[in-house]
Every structure is written in C-alpha cells, then in structure tokens.
Design an enzyme around this catalytic site. Sequence first.
Site, PDB file in Angstrom:
ATOM      1  N   ASP A 232       0.634  -1.579   0.597  1.00  0.00           N
ATOM      2  CA  ASP A 232       0.537  -0.195   0.040  1.00  0.00           C
ATOM      3  C   ASP A 232       0.672   0.860   0.171  1.00  0.00           C
ATOM      4  O   ASP A 232       2.107   1.436   0.210  1.00  0.00           O
ATOM      5  CB  ASP A 232      -1.031   0.377   1.211  1.00  0.00           C
ATOM      6  CG  ASP A 232      -1.729   1.139   0.876  1.00  0.00           C
ATOM      7  OD1 ASP A 232      -2.067   1.489  -0.051  1.00  0.00           O
ATOM      8  OD2 ASP A 232      -3.274   1.209   1.236  1.00  0.00           O
TER       9      ASP A 232
HETATM   10  C1  BGC Z   1      -4.930   3.639   0.015  1.00  0.00           C
HETATM   11  C2  BGC Z   1      -4.719   2.798  -0.760  1.00  0.00           C
HETATM   12  C3  BGC Z   1      -4.773   3.419  -2.094  1.00  0.00           C
HETATM   13  C4  BGC Z   1      -3.138   3.992  -2.452  1.00  0.00           C
HETATM   14  C5  BGC Z   1      -2.666   4.106  -3.075  1.00  0.00           C
HETATM   15  C6  BGC Z   1      -3.428   4.260  -0.330  1.00  0.00           C
HETATM   16  O1  BGC Z   1      -3.519   5.589   1.177  1.00  0.00           O
HETATM   17  O2  BGC Z   1      -5.083   2.685   1.055  1.00  0.00           O
HETATM   18  O3  BGC Z   1      -6.197   2.013  -0.932  1.00  0.00           O
HETATM   19  O4  BGC Z   1      -5.061   2.436  -3.845  1.00  0.00           O
HETATM   20  O5  BGC Z   1      -3.100   5.037  -1.435  1.00  0.00           O
HETATM   21  O6  BGC Z   1      -4.364   6.030  -3.502  1.00  0.00           O
END
Ligand code: BGC
Length: 748
Positions: A232
């Site tokens: 993530d």
């Molecule tokens: C979120 C993800 C997301 C990623 C990119 C993270 O903060 O938890 O779900 O895909 O950011 O935006």
Amino acid sequence: MSESAYPSVTDLTLEEKASLTSGGDAWHLQGVESKGIPGYMITDGPHGLRKSLASNTGDTDLNDSVPATCFPPAAGLSSSWNPALIREVGEAMGEECIQEKVAVILGPGVNIKRNPLGGRCFEYWSEDPYLAGHEAAGIVEGVQSKGVGTSLKHFAANNQETDRLRIDARISQRALREIYLPAFEHIVKHAKPWTIMCAYNKINGVHAAQNHWLLTDLLRGEWGYDGIVMSDWGADHDRVASLNAGLNLEMPPSYTDDQIVHAVRDGRIAPAQLDRMAQGMIDLVERTRAAMSIDGYRYDIDAHDDVARRAAIESIVMLKNDDATLPLRKDAKIAVIGEFARTPRYQGGGSSHITPNRMTSFLDALAARGIDADFAPGYTLDLAPADPALETEAIAAAGRNDVAIVFLGLPEEAESEGFDRTHLDLPAKQTDLLRRIAAANPNTVVILSNGSVVTIRPWAGDAKSILESWLLGQAGGAALADVVFGDASPSGKLAQSIPMDINDDPSMLNWPGEEGHVDYGEGVFVGYRHYDTCGKAVDYPFGYGLSYATFAIGDVRVEKTSANTARVTATVANTSDVDGAETVQVYVAPGKADVARPVHELKGFEKVFLKAGESTTVTIDLDERAFAYWSERYADWHVEEGEYTVEVGTSSRDIVARVPVALDGDGKTQPLTAWSTYGEWSADPVGAQVVAAVADAGERGDLPKLPDNSMMRMFLMTMPVNSMPMLMGEGGKAITEFMLADYARRTA
Ligand code: BGC
C-alpha cells in the site's frame, strides 16, 4: 507464461532487477528502458478510474483526476448480490483503463466490515466473507477480461482506520481463516488477480508488507498465487525484509533500490529471491502489454453510464414500505426535501475519489422525466446548526403535496478513508426536520445516502417508506427515480446488518484497540454471526431487502452429492403482478460441534429475476468448505461427521425451509495421548476399543474396575487419563499404562 516480448530476469543486471522492485513514481512502475521494459501506469480504483493528474507534480489533491465513470462504491454495489452485474462494472472499468493507458486499477478492497464505524466500510463489501469474495470476484474477472490488471486489497485485516499505519491486529488463526481471509482466498483461487496490495497494519505482530507467512507461505504456498504483491502507498518500511517476505513492489518509490543491491551482495537477500520478485514484475508488464499497446481507444460513455445506472438500481435496498407508499403514481404531487436531492453524496472520501464524467442528481432525473417537483433543501450539508428559514420552507412544501420524499444522509466529512466514525447517528438537524415533515405530511418517504450503516430506529416511525441507497455513483439520481416511480423494483439486500445500537456490535469491547494493538476478541462472531447466535434483536438483518413484487420459495430439497458436499434446489415464484428479483440465500447451520460455531453462515446465494407470475428453479452447490471450520488443533479445515441443517431463506432471519443433511465427516482424528480425556478416548474409534479392553480386564480382575457411580463417571469422562491416579490411586496408574500400551499396539 507463453512467449514473452521482454527479456527474462536472467538477462538483467543486479541493478536493473532491483529497480523493478519499486515504482518509477507515485503512479508508475519502473521500466528498464535499455531492455525495452516499459513503466506502465497503475492507479486507483476501486469503483471507477482515478487517473491522478497529480502524478509527477508533487500535487497531492486526491480529487484532481481525469473524468471517468463513477460506478456505485462497494457500499452500494455489495447490496446487489449480483456477481454478473458486478462483472459488467469491471468490464467497463477495464475499458476506461485501456483508453487512459492504465495497466492496473487498484481494487477491489475486500476487507471485512468488522465494525460499521470503520472509516473505509463504504469501499468494502460485507461483514460476510462469502458474499464479499463472490461479489468482488466479478470486478477482478471483468477488468482482467479486458487485459488490464486489478489489485486485490488490502491484504490483510485492514478493518479500521484508527492508527492504521501501525496498529497490530491480533487475530486468532481461526478467525483469520474463517472471516478475514476467505474473500481474498476465493478471489485468488478463482479470479486470479494479477496484483495484490498489502495492508498498512501489522497482523499478529508483523507488518503485512514484511509478513512472510502471509505473502509467501499462505498466498503463494497454500493458495498457489502467481501474481505480484505491491505495498500500500507507504506501507513498505524495510525494503530488504519486505522483499524477503514476498513483496515484489514498493509503492510509491522511496528511491532506495541500492539497499536491495547491497543486500544481495552481502547475502541478506538470496539472488533467487530477487529473481523471483523481479520476474513477477516482468510477467505483470507482459500480461498487460496487449491492452497497453492499443492506441486511440475510446470507451462508450453512454453505455458506461447505463451500466452505472443499472448497478445503482440494484444497489438500493428497500427497508420499509408501509401502505405500499412506493412506487409513486407518476402524476403524484411531490415535495422533494433535502440538499442531497440536488447535491448527491455519491461516493466516499480519500484515495477512491473519482471525478465523474456525468452526474445525475435526483432533481436532474425528475426534470428529465418532465416532473416539476416542489424542492426545498431543508438543511445544509455542513456542520452549521439547523436553519429555521430552510426548515419552514421544507415543512410548507411537504404540507402542500401528496407525498414528501426526504433525502437524509451523512455529509462527506462524516465518513472517509483516514478516520473511523464514533457513532452511527444521522445529523440531528436532519432527523428533527424529518419529524416535523412527517407531522405535516404522513406520506413521507426517506431516501438515505451513507457509506456505512446509520441508526434507523429513532426516526423510522416518521417514514412510511425507507430506501437505503448507500452511495450510488454518478447515475444514482436516475436509478432512484426508476425505483421511486416503479420502473424498476428494488432488489438490493443488505450486505451488513443494521444494529439497533452500535454497542450491540460484537467488536465494540475491542474497538479500535489500545496501545498500538487491537484484539479481535469476538473471534468468528462478526456481524450476523453474533446477532443470530446470541438471538440479539437488530433493526434490519443481514440479507434483508423488500421488493414491489412478492415471492414464494418452495420445494426446497437437499441432496448429498458426496461424503461432505450437497446440492440445494428450490423453486422461486413471483406471486405478484409486477416484475422483480429475489435472492435465494443458503445458510449452513452446524449440528453439535467441537468448537463454538455461529448458529449459521451464508454459504451460497442466487439472485433471480422473475416477471410477474413467473417461476424458476435454482440450484446451489455446497462444497466441503461450506460445512467446515478452521481447526486450530489440526491446523486445517475440518468437517465433523454428523447432522447439519441447510437453511434456505431471504435474509439471515427469514428462513423459509430447513433441511437436515448427514455428512460423513473428513475422518480427521487427533492421536490419543495421556492428556486426552477418558471421554475423548471413548469417542475415538480405536480409543473405544481400548476402553472396552479396560472394562474386560476389570471383569477378569487383571485391572481395577472403573467406578460405576454416575458422579464418578462424570469426573472420569472429562479427565485426562494421566490423572486417573488422582481418582483411583495406584490402580488408576495401572489403567493409564494399560491404555497407552494397548493404543500403541493397535495403532502401530
Ligand atoms: C490507500 C489505497 C490506495 C493507495 C493509492 C492508500 O492510502 O490505502 O487503497 O490504493 O493509497 O492511492
């Protein structure tokens, strides 16, 4: 993988391999230009394409993205119980990715809604893993059918936003296997996502990104996953540990690929491990190459808006419809009250925020139908106190019309990625207004807009009809008008229970944790598994939802198809004069079990569309897993021998038929030891022979006789046999020794 257009990992230098294991920037893979490997774009998801315009600019505005079709977020779509429709949504998203040259869309997110306060409940599917997995698989299949990748997220146990980057989710192996992992497992095994995104949090002490058990032993070893795992955004805190654990890709890059190079040189990373991780990245590029090579593709905006509208219709759950208030006559005089009718709340906040390419509010939809509604906003969407002038205007509008349609819901600031809610209540100014509107006009219909559950009981008496419309995406206004005027019958079913009070939720005693950890103390008793097992009243149960049509389910049969599998058949008839859809739900109730099991669990469902008066037969197969629990004793799934009940119904509380089925069990037995109780010895097939031999020896006078008074027998049955001397002194010791020796002989 067949013929590749790209070099294999063995053709790359150490530095080039290392470079593949982090992104090129926040939204791109890192290519190896000299070897012809491109750095494709990957971006959010999950209910439409959020192609960020902020890519390389340092601009962090999440809302700054290329316009795309905004489909209903999972909060809504999960109520459709329609995997085929969800697949269509996926196909449309895949086409938008092709146009925008996005190789992987970051979603779906299939974490369990452990507690309705969870900040990301609006982008997760259900409190039930079977439903979550079988629905979200449609997104993966649909997107990937277009040659574009998905990223199943957030692996695993991202069930709260509080302290989400650090929290240690302490979960029993059984709860992980039965509740928090099965949606991932189903999708990995059946829809085969090309990428998976690990969660921010720790699981039982280890960050997901560094969790070798999770990313390698379980995911690749047990489940046979052959795609890549990315972090993530910002979840990779130790490049070397993560790569060794099975993380292929750090996102966004921390520009530390030299750490990987050094670690290979000094032996902290085995060269073969880097090769595996880097080859995964090349394979991903290869998988998406065909779609990314299509130039000039244009998706059909109208067709996608139509998919969004159909998806929104099926996301709407009718909770109440007294006096058949809905559907409205097309010529009814309508007051439309509530700012949400004009300014819809159609998606959640945070990384999933899509810039819609169209937007139809309810008022727009009425205008398109030539309906001149008497509209009054009634309240503002900010946190300002009630505005008496707006209220007076709204009450007057309600009083002078046949019916008042009142939009209530949670404003954007009330729920978002990044924080958890602290209560389930609607803003008081909205419910106060509703009370006064209902006094002015009892024909009041409430339409709710919220990403996760809100408390309904306190104001339900002020509404004749309630439509829970969750968040419906860009075509929500049109979909609501379709339902309100009866062009479509509501067919959504709740994917999460609506409790009477948040304190009824089984996780509340351990929510949201303390001192850096959260104990999942409720174990497998999440959502309806708790409410139904403990007989706790809820406002609306899991699986519930009304229709304008009426249905009869009958002729329910359960046929055993092998030792531990069964086939369920049932007829469903539309007994009304309107078309509609019913969802047949199959729950399995275990009989007597060795562990505490929920009173029943969803193990199959099928939604059927039936014209007025039509009927059909549904067939739902129950595999061995449908009857199994995760046994910590066997460290494996276990089906006990015995009688199970197959329940068929239309919600977890509306069961129309219960049919017993006797299963053979999987035959797993635990070897008996001195620590097994006399009762366990008696229940085991070989142990029972030993117990009989003890009795015979007692008759012959070779061993002391076991006590035969009922109190002593009761003690005996629950006593490990190594405690027999406590009951019978030296004689007991002789019995224990005899039993162990006799058992060893019989099992040799
Ligand atoms: C979120 C993800 C997301 C990623 C990119 C993270 O903060 O938890 O779900 O895909 O950011 O935006």
